[in-house]
Design a protein around this motif. Sequence first.
Motif, PDB file in Angstrom:
ATOM      1  N   PHE A   1       2.067  -4.876  -2.780  1.00 26.12           N
ATOM      2  CA  PHE A   1       3.187  -4.001  -2.437  1.00 26.12           C
ATOM      3  C   PHE A   1       2.897  -2.566  -2.892  1.00 26.12           C
ATOM      4  O   PHE A   1       3.082  -1.609  -2.135  1.00 26.12           O
TER       5      PHE A   1
ATOM      6  N   GLN B   1       0.065  -1.172  -3.361  1.00 21.37           N
ATOM      7  CA  GLN B   1      -0.984  -0.575  -2.525  1.00 21.37           C
ATOM      8  C   GLN B   1      -0.375   0.083  -1.291  1.00 21.37           C
ATOM      9  O   GLN B   1      -0.762   1.168  -0.906  1.00 21.37           O
ATOM     10  N   VAL B   2       0.586  -0.617  -0.688  1.00 20.91           N
ATOM     11  CA  VAL B   2       1.214  -0.048   0.512  1.00 20.91           C
ATOM     12  C   VAL B   2       2.029   1.190   0.132  1.00 20.91           C
ATOM     13  O   VAL B   2       2.030   2.189   0.852  1.00 20.91           O
TER      14      VAL B   2
ATOM     15  N   LYS C   1       1.361   3.291  -2.221  1.00 19.80           N
ATOM     16  CA  LYS C   1       0.417   4.402  -2.375  1.00 19.80           C
ATOM     17  C   LYS C   1      -0.015   4.919  -1.012  1.00 19.80           C
ATOM     18  O   LYS C   1      -0.157   6.123  -0.800  1.00 19.80           O
ATOM     19  N   ALA C   2      -0.226   3.994  -0.079  1.00 18.83           N
ATOM     20  CA  ALA C   2      -0.615   4.403   1.272  1.00 18.83           C
ATOM     21  C   ALA C   2       0.469   5.284   1.896  1.00 18.83           C
ATOM     22  O   ALA C   2       0.170   6.285   2.534  1.00 18.83           O
TER      23      ALA C   2
ATOM     24  N   ARG D   1       2.638   7.115   0.264  1.00 14.76           N
ATOM     25  CA  ARG D   1       2.611   8.401  -0.432  1.00 14.76           C
ATOM     26  C   ARG D   1       1.485   9.286   0.115  1.00 14.76           C
ATOM     27  O   ARG D   1       1.680  10.477   0.342  1.00 14.76           O
ATOM     28  N   GLU D   2       0.333   8.691   0.363  1.00 12.50           N
ATOM     29  CA  GLU D   2      -0.831   9.468   0.772  1.00 12.50           C
ATOM     30  C   GLU D   2      -0.746   9.943   2.215  1.00 12.50           C
ATOM     31  O   GLU D   2      -1.161  11.044   2.530  1.00 12.50           O
ATOM     32  N   ASN D   3      -0.277   9.080   3.098  1.00 14.26           N
ATOM     33  CA  ASN D   3      -0.304   9.431   4.519  1.00 14.26           C
ATOM     34  C   ASN D   3       0.651   8.503   5.265  1.00 14.26           C
ATOM     35  O   ASN D   3       0.268   7.442   5.744  1.00 14.26           O
TER      36      ASN D   3
ATOM     37  N   PRO E   1       2.306   8.663   8.255  1.00  8.88           N
ATOM     38  CA  PRO E   1       2.066   8.277   9.653  1.00  8.88           C
ATOM     39  C   PRO E   1       0.953   7.243   9.795  1.00  8.88           C
ATOM     40  O   PRO E   1       1.022   6.344  10.620  1.00  8.88           O
ATOM     41  N   ARG E   2      -0.069   7.377   8.963  1.00  9.38           N
ATOM     42  CA  ARG E   2      -1.164   6.428   9.046  1.00  9.38           C
ATOM     43  C   ARG E   2      -0.692   5.032   8.624  1.00  9.38           C
ATOM     44  O   ARG E   2      -1.077   4.031   9.223  1.00  9.38           O
ATOM     45  N   ALA E   3       0.141   4.969   7.588  1.00  7.29           N
ATOM     46  CA  ALA E   3       0.670   3.677   7.156  1.00  7.29           C
ATOM     47  C   ALA E   3       1.474   3.043   8.285  1.00  7.29           C
ATOM     48  O   ALA E   3       1.389   1.836   8.524  1.00  7.29           O
ATOM     49  N   VAL E   4       2.224   3.868   9.012  1.00  6.71           N
ATOM     50  CA  VAL E   4       2.981   3.352  10.161  1.00  6.71           C
ATOM     51  C   VAL E   4       2.020   2.818  11.214  1.00  6.71           C
ATOM     52  O   VAL E   4       2.197   1.731  11.754  1.00  6.71           O
TER      53      VAL E   4
ATOM     54  N   TYR F   1       2.785  -0.968   9.148  1.00  7.82           N
ATOM     55  CA  TYR F   1       3.726  -1.194   8.055  1.00  7.82           C
ATOM     56  C   TYR F   1       5.077  -0.567   8.374  1.00  7.82           C
ATOM     57  O   TYR F   1       5.162   0.576   8.815  1.00  7.82           O
TER      58      TYR F   1
ATOM     59  N   PHE G   1       9.603  -0.656   2.951  1.00  7.83           N
ATOM     60  CA  PHE G   1       8.875  -0.496   1.697  1.00  7.83           C
ATOM     61  C   PHE G   1       9.545   0.549   0.807  1.00  7.83           C
ATOM     62  O   PHE G   1       9.706   0.364  -0.393  1.00  7.83           O
TER      63      PHE G   1
ATOM     64  N   PHE H   1       5.415   7.478  18.369  1.00  5.25           N
ATOM     65  CA  PHE H   1       5.693   8.495  17.359  1.00  5.25           C
ATOM     66  C   PHE H   1       6.645   9.523  17.962  1.00  5.25           C
ATOM     67  O   PHE H   1       7.332  10.234  17.259  1.00  5.25           O
TER      68      PHE H   1
ATOM     69  N   ALA I   1       5.678   0.835  14.244  1.00  8.03           N
ATOM     70  CA  ALA I   1       5.069  -0.262  13.498  1.00  8.03           C
ATOM     71  C   ALA I   1       4.958  -1.512  14.373  1.00  8.03           C
ATOM     72  O   ALA I   1       3.986  -2.265  14.279  1.00  8.03           O
TER      73      ALA I   1
ATOM     74  N   PHE J   1      -5.793   9.624  14.281  1.00  6.17           N
ATOM     75  CA  PHE J   1      -5.127  10.913  14.379  1.00  6.17           C
ATOM     76  C   PHE J   1      -6.138  12.034  14.557  1.00  6.17           C
ATOM     77  O   PHE J   1      -7.309  11.887  14.241  1.00  6.17           O
TER      78      PHE J   1
ATOM     79  N   PHE K   1      -6.425   7.626   3.421  1.00  7.43           N
ATOM     80  CA  PHE K   1      -5.622   7.725   2.200  1.00  7.43           C
ATOM     81  C   PHE K   1      -6.523   8.356   1.135  1.00  7.43           C
ATOM     82  O   PHE K   1      -7.333   7.671   0.522  1.00  7.43           O
ATOM     83  N   PRO K   2      -6.406   9.679   0.923  1.00 10.92           N
ATOM     84  CA  PRO K   2      -7.452  10.422   0.211  1.00 10.92           C
ATOM     85  C   PRO K   2      -7.643  10.034  -1.258  1.00 10.92           C
ATOM     86  O   PRO K   2      -8.742  10.140  -1.763  1.00 10.92           O
TER      87      PRO K   2
ATOM     88  N   LEU L   1      -6.270  -2.031   2.899  1.00 11.33           N
ATOM     89  CA  LEU L   1      -4.870  -1.837   3.274  1.00 11.33           C
ATOM     90  C   LEU L   1      -4.605  -2.309   4.694  1.00 11.33           C
ATOM     91  O   LEU L   1      -3.531  -2.832   5.001  1.00 11.33           O
TER      92      LEU L   1
ATOM     93  N   SER M   1       2.364  -8.346   1.510  1.00  9.43           N
ATOM     94  CA  SER M   1       2.552  -6.923   1.280  1.00  9.43           C
ATOM     95  C   SER M   1       3.870  -6.581   0.590  1.00  9.43           C
ATOM     96  O   SER M   1       4.001  -5.527  -0.012  1.00  9.43           O
ATOM     97  N   TYR M   2       4.843  -7.470   0.679  1.00 12.25           N
ATOM     98  CA  TYR M   2       6.107  -7.196  -0.011  1.00 12.25           C
ATOM     99  C   TYR M   2       6.127  -7.820  -1.408  1.00 12.25           C
ATOM    100  O   TYR M   2       7.120  -7.714  -2.116  1.00 12.25           O
ATOM    101  N   HIS M   3       5.068  -8.501  -1.794  1.00 12.35           N
ATOM    102  CA  HIS M   3       5.093  -9.250  -3.053  1.00 12.35           C
ATOM    103  C   HIS M   3       4.780  -8.342  -4.230  1.00 12.35           C
ATOM    104  O   HIS M   3       3.654  -8.241  -4.668  1.00 12.35           O
TER     105      HIS M   3
END
Lengths: 313, 250
Positions: A183, A185-186, A188-189, A191-193, A195-198, A202, A207, B54, B75, B86, B92-93, B103, B112-114
């Motif tokens: 959870f 990890q997602v 952080k994803a 937070r970082e980006n 649109p990319r997580a979408v 996800y 989340f 989007f 999603a 993109f 994810f830098p 990921l 992922s929700y755990h």
Amino acid sequence: MNKTVWIVLIILGLLAPFIVYPIFMMKLLCFALFACAFNLLLGYTGLLSFGHAAFFGGASYITGHLVKVSGLTPELGVLGGTLFAALLGYVVGSLAIRRQGIYFAMVTLALAQIVYFVALKAPFTGGEDGLQGIPRGNLFGLIDLNQTFTVGTSPLPLNLYYFVFIMFCLGFWMIHRAINSPFGQVLKAIRENEPRAVSLGYNVDRFKLMAFVISAALSGMAGSLKSLVFQLASLTDVSWHSSGEVVLMTLLGGVGTVLGPLAGAFTVVTLQSELSSVGSWITVIIGVTFVVCVLLFRRGFVGELGRLLKKSL
Amino acid sequence: MSDHILETNDLTKDFKGFTAVSAVNLKIERGHIHALIGPNGAGKTTVFNLLTKFLTPTKGTIHFNGTDITGEKPADIALRGVIRSFQISAVFPNLTPRENVRLALQRKLGVSYHFWKSDKILQQLDGQAMELLESVGLAEYADQITGELAYGRKRALEIATTLALDPELMLLDEPTQGMGVEDVDKITALVKKVSANRTILMVEHNLKVVATLADRITVLQRGAILTEGPYAEVSQNPQVLEAYMGSAHD
């Protein structure tokens, strides 16, 4: 992070009441937990909430009421406060995550002000006086939290201290676990980006909402514990000053670091208590400290230290 | 049965009176590399954003594998197997390339929700993640901080992350944008390699890349389709030449 660091910290925590004034130490722990819970949102999900006092202070009222008026045992009081904060977090979070950035912060602030107003006006909160004389009671009906043990010359409320310490460790561990979970990890994803997580499939809103609820619940737990320690639930804890303070603590210590909010909370609370004799100048001193810290250590104390050691703390 | 994986019908997007995309009818054939080209501002990226939801279209429908997906959320579209990249590199830098790829992989574990589980359970994905990184030539950088990688490598990582989802349809938004010549060749080869068994729709400025890769090309101009066909045909079309180079081709 290194196991030995954790063990040293736990030992320090266990010994602390014999060295530092226990009530002060408990206050530190409550605010540290509050800041850590806040950091889960700001540091790991990238959401700046400006209404966390509603959860911290709101839960303290609920706990105070449950223990004082309904006569529940303290652990149930804390549980009740925590659940209330989680529920409130769900409501506030559901509304706020529809907006981003500064608008998100403003929605949380506005909703927190409503909670403040309720605390001021509702019949069961004691208005300007707050809830006073909240009994600490017997933990599980067995352990008297008021009991003191005389070590040397001073009586120490060790039962209460260790209860607070254990609850703190539990809360801290939960946050730590959430950060280092699938959870997390997602988060952080996101937070970082975002649109990319979408685009990876996800559902980011879910989340964010879950992170918000967890953060609110643990902030509430911190507030509940504080109301038992000081036997008081007051408007201070639910006002926007508290929301601002927790932002300050987190930024000072280092946002997005595990130990940062702890260090930040300790710094701010210690400054407040050490400087309480200088009166209203205290806000100026803390303000200057904050500005200097932000200019010198942009990542916060712990963040900069982590960079020097090339480790994530 | 049509063998079109994606079809749009009269796809239109208005921004307060400005029509960015106007009545676009795209048909993407399964297994093709389909390129979307056109001058700046022709609406290529807007089309991408519409396809992945989007942006919401003002008018028109989108069908994926024969199902109407016009009303779905981004999603959900990703869950169907339409994965996009993109224009500016989408990584994810502050995570490592390994974590980036994981990921994408972890979603199918269903954990992922755990929030009460340790992320150690993600280590079971390491083998797969390394394989993917290997396939784009990033294995040796697996544990560095992604933000510190060279630009071309970030784009490669992005492709690896997209591949991790095993998409049926990959949408690549200018995969070679802002790259040096060597990197362009590498990415071109990489896109060719990953196109096996899947369909790719790409927006691309570099016509050499398009010429090498694309089975079919759609040219957009001012939001509308100018022409469509294989490269040899499209590149000879006088309208296309004019759109790209003004009237200098006399």
